[in-house]
Write a protein that holds these residues in place. Structure first.
Motif, PDB file in Angstrom:
ATOM      1  N   THR A 132      49.712  56.021 -28.271  1.00 49.19           N
ATOM      2  CA  THR A 132      50.068  55.012 -27.261  1.00 49.19           C
ATOM      3  C   THR A 132      49.542  53.640 -27.658  1.00 49.19           C
ATOM      4  O   THR A 132      50.240  52.624 -27.542  1.00 49.19           O
ATOM      5  CB  THR A 132      49.515  55.414 -25.883  1.00 49.19           C
ATOM      6  OG1 THR A 132      50.103  56.660 -25.481  1.00 49.19           O
ATOM      7  CG2 THR A 132      49.837  54.348 -24.841  1.00 49.19           C
ATOM      8  N   THR A 133      48.305  53.602 -28.151  1.00 47.14           N
ATOM      9  CA  THR A 133      47.741  52.329 -28.611  1.00 47.14           C
ATOM     10  C   THR A 133      48.529  51.789 -29.796  1.00 47.14           C
ATOM     11  O   THR A 133      48.794  50.584 -29.885  1.00 47.14           O
ATOM     12  CB  THR A 133      46.261  52.495 -28.992  1.00 47.14           C
ATOM     13  OG1 THR A 133      45.538  53.026 -27.880  1.00 47.14           O
ATOM     14  CG2 THR A 133      45.655  51.162 -29.411  1.00 47.14           C
ATOM     15  N   CYS A 134      48.923  52.672 -30.701  1.00 48.55           N
ATOM     16  CA  CYS A 134      49.749  52.252 -31.843  1.00 48.55           C
ATOM     17  C   CYS A 134      51.028  51.568 -31.358  1.00 48.55           C
ATOM     18  O   CYS A 134      51.421  50.503 -31.862  1.00 48.55           O
ATOM     19  CB  CYS A 134      50.119  53.456 -32.709  1.00 48.55           C
ATOM     20  SG  CYS A 134      48.748  54.325 -33.475  1.00 48.55           S
ATOM     21  N   GLN A 135      51.672  52.187 -30.379  1.00 46.37           N
ATOM     22  CA  GLN A 135      52.928  51.649 -29.857  1.00 46.37           C
ATOM     23  C   GLN A 135      52.710  50.307 -29.161  1.00 46.37           C
ATOM     24  O   GLN A 135      53.529  49.393 -29.284  1.00 46.37           O
ATOM     25  CB  GLN A 135      53.561  52.678 -28.904  1.00 46.37           C
ATOM     26  CG  GLN A 135      54.001  53.960 -29.602  1.00 46.37           C
ATOM     27  CD  GLN A 135      54.338  55.072 -28.630  1.00 46.37           C
ATOM     28  OE1 GLN A 135      53.970  55.018 -27.436  1.00 46.37           O
ATOM     29  NE2 GLN A 135      55.034  56.098 -29.122  1.00 46.37           N
ATOM     30  N   GLN A 136      51.592  50.184 -28.452  1.00 46.65           N
ATOM     31  CA  GLN A 136      51.294  48.918 -27.781  1.00 46.65           C
ATOM     32  C   GLN A 136      51.040  47.801 -28.787  1.00 46.65           C
ATOM     33  O   GLN A 136      51.472  46.656 -28.588  1.00 46.65           O
ATOM     34  CB  GLN A 136      50.083  49.094 -26.861  1.00 46.65           C
ATOM     35  CG  GLN A 136      50.367  49.966 -25.641  1.00 46.65           C
ATOM     36  CD  GLN A 136      49.118  50.217 -24.813  1.00 46.65           C
ATOM     37  OE1 GLN A 136      48.010  49.857 -25.206  1.00 46.65           O
ATOM     38  NE2 GLN A 136      49.301  50.844 -23.653  1.00 46.65           N
ATOM     39  N   ILE A 137      50.345  48.122 -29.859  1.00 48.22           N
ATOM     40  CA  ILE A 137      50.104  47.124 -30.908  1.00 48.22           C
ATOM     41  C   ILE A 137      51.423  46.685 -31.525  1.00 48.22           C
ATOM     42  O   ILE A 137      51.687  45.490 -31.694  1.00 48.22           O
ATOM     43  CB  ILE A 137      49.144  47.680 -31.985  1.00 48.22           C
ATOM     44  CG1 ILE A 137      47.736  47.855 -31.413  1.00 48.22           C
ATOM     45  CG2 ILE A 137      49.109  46.760 -33.212  1.00 48.22           C
ATOM     46  CD1 ILE A 137      46.775  48.574 -32.344  1.00 48.22           C
ATOM     47  N   ALA A 138      52.267  47.656 -31.853  1.00 49.26           N
ATOM     48  CA  ALA A 138      53.559  47.343 -32.476  1.00 49.26           C
ATOM     49  C   ALA A 138      54.400  46.432 -31.584  1.00 49.26           C
ATOM     50  O   ALA A 138      55.109  45.542 -32.075  1.00 49.26           O
ATOM     51  CB  ALA A 138      54.314  48.630 -32.786  1.00 49.26           C
ATOM     52  N   ALA A 139      54.320  46.648 -30.263  1.00 47.59           N
ATOM     53  CA  ALA A 139      55.114  45.842 -29.333  1.00 47.59           C
ATOM     54  C   ALA A 139      54.544  44.449 -29.121  1.00 47.59           C
ATOM     55  O   ALA A 139      55.281  43.513 -28.771  1.00 47.59           O
ATOM     56  CB  ALA A 139      55.221  46.571 -27.991  1.00 47.59           C
ATOM     57  N   ALA A 140      53.250  44.283 -29.342  1.00 51.48           N
ATOM     58  CA  ALA A 140      52.590  43.023 -28.981  1.00 51.48           C
ATOM     59  C   ALA A 140      52.467  42.025 -30.135  1.00 51.48           C
ATOM     60  O   ALA A 140      52.388  40.818 -29.898  1.00 51.48           O
ATOM     61  CB  ALA A 140      51.201  43.315 -28.409  1.00 51.48           C
TER      62      ALA A 140
END
Length: 491
Positions: free
Chosen positions: A31-39
């Motif tokens: 989930t953190t990986c996905q949030q980083i990718a989106a931000a």
């Protein structure tokens, strides 16, 4: 260490097998990986298991240092590093920061969470007027030396191939030029630091003396460094290279090294010697170095006159000389370093190292010990006199720190042997230090070089009386303990 066939397959195969528990843990961090990718900006990328870039970002020189992360993140700029740090702190997701990946200690630059690989920080900007070079933390020193060759200058970095900028310039940095210019940390003049709260700052001795002190030897305790600006020095061609000897010449080599240490005070001259036990065979190798196209008569004659197995010595570019000790060629082994400070390599000290090499080489080859190496690194007593600005390491520069060193390296193949290798390496290092103390050398309280300190080393043994101050600096810059989510020597 001597040249060995590449063992990258061991790392890659280790990155392919996952337990069910590890899969579940990785999913929690995705989930953190996905949030980083989106931000972050489109220039920065997140990679997942199955991609070549993911494998590259997680792979380390020592297979014992590699872990499987939930994802890898290659930031393209400091602002995106800041965004990632904010999310990692908010979610309490473990992470690691990888420069060259040359650490031997598990978890120091690897993680089951988010692996931050700094490869996109790969610029080298030379400022001829300021006589400095600004260097990205994603580089290895081989690249730095080769680029600076174009301008006829160099910096004080690592002495072997494949070593990353980050660990060297944030941890200490001993090299062939240290007799003239000091350690790598002595030659850093500015850091671009992404602080734990995500802000980006330029750290110099005047802008923030506390952080400048802490970063020079204190690694990533205070945030993530993306670039370093270093002093440059005019660099001509140098004379030197590798010469290797058979076991029968060991005593003659030891005598020549002892005579070199006793007689040669020219700061441009250096000898770096290794004694290696490889699968039952002994090889002694010396790197001879002189910081000019030719060397003064007599300095190296004794070593050159000993019958040798092979010799690669010439007048060459400094960047080319670094290639003569290809430490990165042993990648893929499990590994351990240890560090023994001494004052001077006397014949009794050298004979003791010979006995340690033979004893532990034979003992460890009974298990999966593949390469046992004791490296001899003599410097001049003036080694620590090249900087008036205090540093986290070495925090003390008095006469009790030693100015020459024995670097212990054990390389093996089976994870089941990890404990015995670490135990015996510590046993050997302790014996050698006590031997030096008993011989009258003032090193009983000498600090251990953090880049060669094995896991479990007490922080007091690395940073001494500076530890309390370093803890206070870190608490001030990182009250939320974001950097506690990553590995390494934590204050």
């Amino acid at each position: 260490m001597i040249f060995l066939p590449g063992l990258i397959f061991a790392v890659i195969s280790g990155l392919n097998g996952l337990s069910a528990a590890t899969e579940l843990q990785r999913a929690d961090y995705t989930t953190t990986c996905q949030q980083i990718a989106a931000a972050v900006s489109s220039a920065s990328k997140v990679y997942y298991s199955g991609s070549f870039t993911y494998i590259k970002d997680n792979e380390h020189w020592a297979s014992s240092s590699s872990q499987l992360s939930a994802c890898s993140f290659e930031p393209a700029n400091a602002q995106d590093v800041g965004i990632a740090l904010e999310l990692l702190g908010k979610n309490q997701t473990p992470f690691a920061v990888r420069s060259g990946g040359h650490t031997a200690n598990s978890g120091f630059s690897s993680t089951p969470g988010v692996q931050i690989a700094l490869f996109q920080f790969s610029e080298i900007v030379y400022d001829a007027d300021a006589q400095t070079a600004t260097i990205g933390m994603g580089l290895i020193w081989d690249n730095v030396y080769s680029e600076l060759d174009k301008y006829g200058v160099t910096v004080v970095g690592a002495k072997t191939t494949g070593v990353g900028v980050g660990g060297t310039v944030l941890g200490g940095g001993y090299t062939y030029l240290s007799n003239q210019y000091g350690l790598s940390v002595d030659n850093a003049v500015a850091f671009e630091l992404v602080m734990p709260n995500g802000t980006v700052a330029s750290i110099t001795s005047s802008s923030n003396p506390d952080l400048f002190y802490g970063l020079r030897g204190g690694f990533n305790n205070f945030g993530i460094v993306t670039t370093v600006t270093m002093k440059t020095y005019t660099q001509s061609q140098v004379w030197g290279g590798r010469i290797s000897y058979a076991k029968a010449q060991w005593d003659a080599v030891n005598t020549a090294i002892a005579n070199f240490v006793l007689k040669v005070t020219d700061p441009k001259a250096c000898v770096y010697s290794t004694t290696d036990y490889v699968s039952g065979a002994v090889v002694i190798m010396s790197i001879l170095f002189y910081d000019a196209p030719t060397y003064p008569d007599g300095i190296f004659d004794e070593l050159l006159e000993i019958p040798h197995l092979e010799k690669d010595i010439s007048t060459r570019a400094y960047s080319n000389l670094i290639q003569t000790l290809p430490g990165n060629a042993s990648s893929g082994l499990r590994a351990m370093f240890h560090w023994v400070p001494i004052e001077q390599f006397t014949l009794p000290i050298l004979e003791m190292v010979k006995n340690q090499t033979l004893y532990y080489g034979e003992l460890l080859s009974e298990s999966s010990g593949f390469l046992i190496s004791y490296d001899l690194i003599p410097f001049l007593p003036s080694l620590y006199s090249h900087s008036d600005t205090p540093s986290a390491f070495p925090s003390s520069r008095d006469s009790g720190q030693g100015y020459s060193f024995i670097e212990v390296y054990y390389g093996w193949t089976n994870a089941s042997d990890d404990d015995v290798m670490l135990r015996l390496g510590a046993e050997s290092a302790a014996f050698m230090k006590q031997f030096a103390v008993d011989a009258g050398q003032n090193v009983a309280n000498a600090l251990i070089y953090p880049n060669c300190a094995p896991p479990g080393t007490a922080l007091e043994d690395i940073y001494g009386d500076a530890l309390s101050n370093l803890h206070s600096i870190r608490s001030a810059v990182d009250p939320g303990n974001v950097m506690g989510l990553t590995g390494g020597w934590r204050f």
